[in-house]
Motif scaffolding. Structure first.
Motif, PDB file in Angstrom:
ATOM      1  N   GLU A   1      29.291 -50.722 -54.060  1.00  0.00           N
ATOM      2  CA  GLU A   1      30.193 -49.830 -54.776  1.00  0.00           C
ATOM      3  C   GLU A   1      30.525 -50.407 -56.149  1.00  0.00           C
ATOM      4  O   GLU A   1      30.319 -51.587 -56.409  1.00  0.00           O
ATOM      5  N   ILE A   2      31.038 -49.526 -56.994  1.00  0.00           N
ATOM      6  CA  ILE A   2      31.509 -49.904 -58.319  1.00  0.00           C
ATOM      7  C   ILE A   2      33.004 -49.616 -58.349  1.00  0.00           C
ATOM      8  O   ILE A   2      33.427 -48.500 -58.038  1.00  0.00           O
ATOM      9  N   VAL A   3      33.797 -50.649 -58.689  1.00  0.00           N
ATOM     10  CA  VAL A   3      35.255 -50.517 -58.656  1.00  0.00           C
ATOM     11  C   VAL A   3      35.858 -51.007 -59.966  1.00  0.00           C
ATOM     12  O   VAL A   3      35.185 -51.638 -60.783  1.00  0.00           O
ATOM     13  N   GLU A   4      37.117 -50.723 -60.139  1.00  0.00           N
ATOM     14  CA  GLU A   4      37.867 -51.214 -61.286  1.00  0.00           C
ATOM     15  C   GLU A   4      38.119 -52.707 -61.119  1.00  0.00           C
ATOM     16  O   GLU A   4      38.262 -53.204 -60.003  1.00  0.00           O
ATOM     17  N   GLU A   5      38.195 -53.405 -62.236  1.00  0.00           N
ATOM     18  CA  GLU A   5      38.501 -54.834 -62.213  1.00  0.00           C
ATOM     19  C   GLU A   5      39.938 -55.036 -61.741  1.00  0.00           C
ATOM     20  O   GLU A   5      40.856 -54.363 -62.199  1.00  0.00           O
ATOM     21  N   ALA A   6      40.131 -55.965 -60.798  1.00  0.00           N
ATOM     22  CA  ALA A   6      41.454 -56.248 -60.255  1.00  0.00           C
ATOM     23  C   ALA A   6      42.146 -57.321 -61.100  1.00  0.00           C
ATOM     24  O   ALA A   6      41.524 -58.333 -61.440  1.00  0.00           O
ATOM     25  N   GLN A   7      43.396 -57.080 -61.429  1.00  0.00           N
ATOM     26  CA  GLN A   7      44.173 -58.053 -62.191  1.00  0.00           C
ATOM     27  C   GLN A   7      44.307 -59.349 -61.394  1.00  0.00           C
ATOM     28  O   GLN A   7      44.547 -59.320 -60.193  1.00  0.00           O
ATOM     29  N   GLY A   8      44.119 -60.470 -62.064  1.00  0.00           N
ATOM     30  CA  GLY A   8      44.309 -61.763 -61.423  1.00  0.00           C
ATOM     31  C   GLY A   8      43.131 -62.259 -60.601  1.00  0.00           C
ATOM     32  O   GLY A   8      43.206 -63.322 -59.988  1.00  0.00           O
ATOM     33  N   THR A   9      42.022 -61.509 -60.544  1.00  0.00           N
ATOM     34  CA  THR A   9      40.839 -61.936 -59.796  1.00  0.00           C
ATOM     35  C   THR A   9      39.838 -62.561 -60.754  1.00  0.00           C
ATOM     36  O   THR A   9      39.565 -62.007 -61.816  1.00  0.00           O
ATOM     37  N   ASP A  10      39.330 -63.724 -60.393  1.00  0.00           N
ATOM     38  CA  ASP A  10      38.283 -64.365 -61.180  1.00  0.00           C
ATOM     39  C   ASP A  10      36.929 -63.841 -60.725  1.00  0.00           C
ATOM     40  O   ASP A  10      36.664 -63.735 -59.525  1.00  0.00           O
ATOM     41  N   TYR A  11      36.076 -63.505 -61.689  1.00  0.00           N
ATOM     42  CA  TYR A  11      34.746 -62.996 -61.391  1.00  0.00           C
ATOM     43  C   TYR A  11      33.714 -63.943 -61.978  1.00  0.00           C
ATOM     44  O   TYR A  11      33.951 -64.524 -63.024  1.00  0.00           O
ATOM     45  N   PRO A  12      32.583 -64.111 -61.333  1.00  0.00           N
ATOM     46  CA  PRO A  12      32.180 -63.502 -60.063  1.00  0.00           C
ATOM     47  C   PRO A  12      33.023 -64.028 -58.897  1.00  0.00           C
ATOM     48  O   PRO A  12      33.583 -65.118 -58.954  1.00  0.00           O
ATOM     49  N   ASN A  13      33.071 -63.219 -57.844  1.00  0.00           N
ATOM     50  CA  ASN A  13      33.940 -63.486 -56.714  1.00  0.00           C
ATOM     51  C   ASN A  13      33.172 -63.325 -55.408  1.00  0.00           C
ATOM     52  O   ASN A  13      32.585 -62.275 -55.161  1.00  0.00           O
ATOM     53  N   LEU A  14      33.193 -64.360 -54.580  1.00  0.00           N
ATOM     54  CA  LEU A  14      32.608 -64.280 -53.238  1.00  0.00           C
ATOM     55  C   LEU A  14      33.662 -63.677 -52.318  1.00  0.00           C
ATOM     56  O   LEU A  14      34.712 -64.262 -52.089  1.00  0.00           O
ATOM     57  N   MET A  15      33.404 -62.477 -51.804  1.00  0.00           N
ATOM     58  CA  MET A  15      34.384 -61.747 -51.010  1.00  0.00           C
ATOM     59  C   MET A  15      34.291 -62.057 -49.518  1.00  0.00           C
ATOM     60  O   MET A  15      35.295 -62.140 -48.836  1.00  0.00           O
ATOM     61  N   PHE A  16      33.051 -62.170 -48.990  1.00  0.00           N
ATOM     62  CA  PHE A  16      32.883 -62.274 -47.545  1.00  0.00           C
ATOM     63  C   PHE A  16      31.610 -63.052 -47.239  1.00  0.00           C
ATOM     64  O   PHE A  16      30.600 -62.883 -47.912  1.00  0.00           O
ATOM     65  N   VAL A  17      31.682 -63.888 -46.210  1.00  0.00           N
ATOM     66  CA  VAL A  17      30.546 -64.687 -45.760  1.00  0.00           C
ATOM     67  C   VAL A  17      30.307 -64.372 -44.291  1.00  0.00           C
ATOM     68  O   VAL A  17      31.232 -64.408 -43.480  1.00  0.00           O
ATOM     69  N   HIS A  18      29.052 -64.071 -43.948  1.00  0.00           N
ATOM     70  CA  HIS A  18      28.694 -63.845 -42.545  1.00  0.00           C
ATOM     71  C   HIS A  18      27.411 -64.607 -42.232  1.00  0.00           C
ATOM     72  O   HIS A  18      26.394 -64.426 -42.890  1.00  0.00           O
ATOM     73  N   GLY A  19      27.461 -65.468 -41.231  1.00  0.00           N
ATOM     74  CA  GLY A  19      26.280 -66.187 -40.770  1.00  0.00           C
ATOM     75  C   GLY A  19      25.988 -67.425 -41.594  1.00  0.00           C
ATOM     76  O   GLY A  19      26.407 -67.550 -42.732  1.00  0.00           O
ATOM     77  N   GLN A  20      25.281 -68.336 -40.963  1.00  0.00           N
ATOM     78  CA  GLN A  20      24.881 -69.572 -41.608  1.00  0.00           C
ATOM     79  C   GLN A  20      23.406 -69.517 -41.952  1.00  0.00           C
ATOM     80  O   GLN A  20      22.589 -69.084 -41.139  1.00  0.00           O
TER      81      GLN A  20
END
Length: 173
Positions: A112-131
């Motif tokens: 998806e394409i979203v608006e930039e969130a205030q106070g978030t540093d980009y690039p941003n790792l949101m979620f990790v699944h599996g090794q």
């Protein structure tokens, strides 16, 4: 705008391995490469390339880390190509190859394409699944999938020392 990607390891095991990340649309493909390698625990020192992909994950145009092309062949470079010139609503998929000796292969898809969130540093790792496994998953090519163990490419009953049936003069030179 912020692009949210899911990056999935091409893995033939039962366990899915993927990362969800966010990055600015105007960042370079090299920035995307960097967050992918970091999120999977690679040092980022190996050769890598992105490939534009269609809906069936067919490999298309290359976006290379280094220009290894011959003169006259223009290859897009990660460092000078912005993400939004490659990825948009009509073209949402990339194939990412890391470490050409081991061929770590990842499917990268715009979620998806979203608006930039205030106070978030980009690039941003949101979620990790599996090794990630210790070694790159082995690729099985279609020819290797044939279970015809009786086939031997050298058993075609042709005598390579018998030139009598061939249509050329063996002393032609």
């Amino acid at each position: 705008m912020i692009y949210r990607f899911r990056v999935i390891l091409d893995n033939d095991t039962e366990d899915d391995v993927f990362r969800d990340l966010e990055i600015r649309e105007g960042d370079t493909m090299e920035d995307l490469h960097n967050i992918i390698t970091q999120s999977f625990g690679f040092d980022g020192m190996e050769m890598a390339s992105f490939y534009v992909s269609d809906d069936q994950w067919n490999q298309g145009e290359e976006i290379a880390m280094m220009d290894m092309s011959e003169a006259g062949n223009n290859v897009k470079m990660m460092s000078t190509t912005t993400i939004n010139t490659i990825i948009h609503e009509a073209s949402t998929r990339l194939i990412y190859l890391y470490d050409f000796m081991n061929m770590w292969t990842f499917y990268v898809e715009l979620g998806e394409i979203v608006e930039e969130a205030q106070g978030t540093d980009y690039p941003n790792l949101m979620f990790v699944h599996g090794q990630i496994p210790d070694q790159a998953p082995e690729k099985v090519f279609e020819a290797e999938e044939d279970d015809d163990d009786d086939y031997n490419e050298f058993e075609d009953e042709v005598d390579v020392d018998d030139y009598s049936d061939l249509d050329f003069d063996e002393n032609w030179n």
